[in-house]
Scaffold this motif. Structure first.
Motif, short mmCIF file in Angstrom:
data_model
loop_
_atom_site.label_atom_id
_atom_site.label_comp_id
_atom_site.label_asym_id
_atom_site.label_seq_id
_atom_site.Cartn_x
_atom_site.Cartn_y
_atom_site.Cartn_z
N GLU A 22 0.85 -1.19 0.00
CA GLU A 22 0.00 0.00 0.00
C GLU A 22 0.88 1.23 0.00
O GLU A 22 1.96 1.23 0.59
N ILE A 23 0.41 2.28 -0.65
CA ILE A 23 1.08 3.57 -0.58
C ILE A 23 0.19 4.51 0.22
O ILE A 23 -1.01 4.60 -0.03
N LEU A 24 0.80 5.15 1.21
CA LEU A 24 0.08 6.05 2.10
C LEU A 24 0.51 7.48 1.84
O LEU A 24 1.70 7.76 1.68
N VAL A 25 -0.46 8.38 1.78
CA VAL A 25 -0.20 9.81 1.66
C VAL A 25 -0.83 10.45 2.88
O VAL A 25 -2.04 10.30 3.12
N ASP A 26 -0.03 11.13 3.65
CA ASP A 26 -0.49 11.74 4.90
C ASP A 26 -1.22 10.73 5.79
O ASP A 26 -2.25 11.03 6.39
N GLY A 27 -0.69 9.50 5.81
CA GLY A 27 -1.24 8.46 6.68
C GLY A 27 -2.46 7.74 6.15
O GLY A 27 -2.93 6.80 6.77
N GLU A 28 -2.96 8.13 4.99
CA GLU A 28 -4.14 7.48 4.41
C GLU A 28 -3.75 6.70 3.16
O GLU A 28 -2.92 7.16 2.37
N ARG A 29 -4.38 5.53 3.01
CA ARG A 29 -4.06 4.71 1.84
C ARG A 29 -4.51 5.40 0.57
O ARG A 29 -5.66 5.78 0.42
N ALA A 30 -3.57 5.53 -0.37
CA ALA A 30 -3.86 6.19 -1.64
C ALA A 30 -3.85 5.21 -2.80
O ALA A 30 -4.28 5.55 -3.90
N HIS A 46 -2.47 -6.76 -9.87
CA HIS A 46 -3.36 -5.59 -9.90
C HIS A 46 -2.70 -4.42 -9.20
O HIS A 46 -2.14 -4.58 -8.11
N THR A 47 -2.77 -3.24 -9.82
CA THR A 47 -2.29 -2.00 -9.21
C THR A 47 -3.36 -0.94 -9.40
O THR A 47 -3.94 -0.84 -10.48
N GLU A 48 -3.61 -0.17 -8.35
CA GLU A 48 -4.58 0.93 -8.47
C GLU A 48 -4.18 2.09 -7.57
O GLU A 48 -3.58 1.89 -6.51
N ILE A 49 -4.50 3.28 -8.03
CA ILE A 49 -4.32 4.50 -7.25
C ILE A 49 -5.68 5.17 -7.18
O ILE A 49 -6.38 5.28 -8.20
N ASP A 50 -6.08 5.59 -5.99
CA ASP A 50 -7.38 6.25 -5.82
C ASP A 50 -7.45 7.50 -6.70
O ASP A 50 -6.45 8.21 -6.89
N ILE A 61 6.09 5.20 -7.71
CA ILE A 61 6.76 5.09 -6.41
C ILE A 61 6.40 3.77 -5.75
O ILE A 61 7.26 3.05 -5.24
N LEU A 62 5.12 3.45 -5.77
CA LEU A 62 4.62 2.21 -5.17
C LEU A 62 5.28 0.99 -5.78
O LEU A 62 5.82 0.12 -5.07
N VAL A 63 5.25 0.90 -7.10
CA VAL A 63 5.78 -0.28 -7.78
C VAL A 63 7.29 -0.37 -7.62
O VAL A 63 7.83 -1.45 -7.37
N GLU A 64 7.99 0.75 -7.72
CA GLU A 64 9.45 0.73 -7.56
C GLU A 64 9.83 0.20 -6.18
O GLU A 64 10.71 -0.66 -6.05
N GLN A 65 9.16 0.67 -5.15
CA GLN A 65 9.48 0.21 -3.80
C GLN A 65 9.06 -1.24 -3.58
O GLN A 65 9.75 -1.99 -2.88
N ALA A 66 7.95 -1.65 -4.17
CA ALA A 66 7.52 -3.05 -4.06
C ALA A 66 8.52 -3.98 -4.74
O ALA A 66 8.91 -5.01 -4.18
N LEU A 67 8.97 -3.61 -5.93
CA LEU A 67 9.93 -4.45 -6.65
C LEU A 67 11.28 -4.48 -5.94
O LEU A 67 11.95 -5.52 -5.92
#
Length: 115
Positions: A22-30, A46-50, A61-67
């Protein structure tokens, strides 16, 4: 003087119980990128951004850090997710730990997801 709240840098966390990062922005899942583990492989499907966070580069950012986490864990990447597959075409630094998507992997994934 107006005080504005500075937004913090996005944070990526692995949530093993939900099989995702999960990627969090200001503590909330984005957003999130979902996976299932198969032998020594992490199969991303599956990948999604709100919508409220679209266009901010969060998926990259999410995928780079996950990989990067997959590399550290000693696993290999299987990019079933179209976004992860596209990311990998531009970021060849992960080519050495990427396995192809095969019919066998897709059949296995469908069984895992109950499809």
């Amino acid at each position: 003087m107006n005080e504005q709240t500075a937004t913090t840098a996005p944070v990526v966390r692995r949530v093993d119980t939900r099989h995702r990062y999960e990627i969090l922005v200001d503590g909330e899942r984005a957003g999130l990128t979902a996976y299932r583990d198969r032998d020594g492989q992490r199969v991303f499907f599956h990948t999604e951004i709100d919508d409220a966070h679209a266009g901010q580069g969060l998926a990259a950012i999410l995928v780079e850090q996950a990989l990067t986490d997959v590399r550290i864990s000693g696993k290999r990447i299987v990019p079933v997710c179209p976004y992860v597959a596209k990311y990998l075409t531009k970021h060849t630094e992960f080519a050495d730990i990427t396995d192809p998507v095969t019919p066998e992997v897709l059949t296995w994934l469908d069984a895992q997801l109950g499809r």
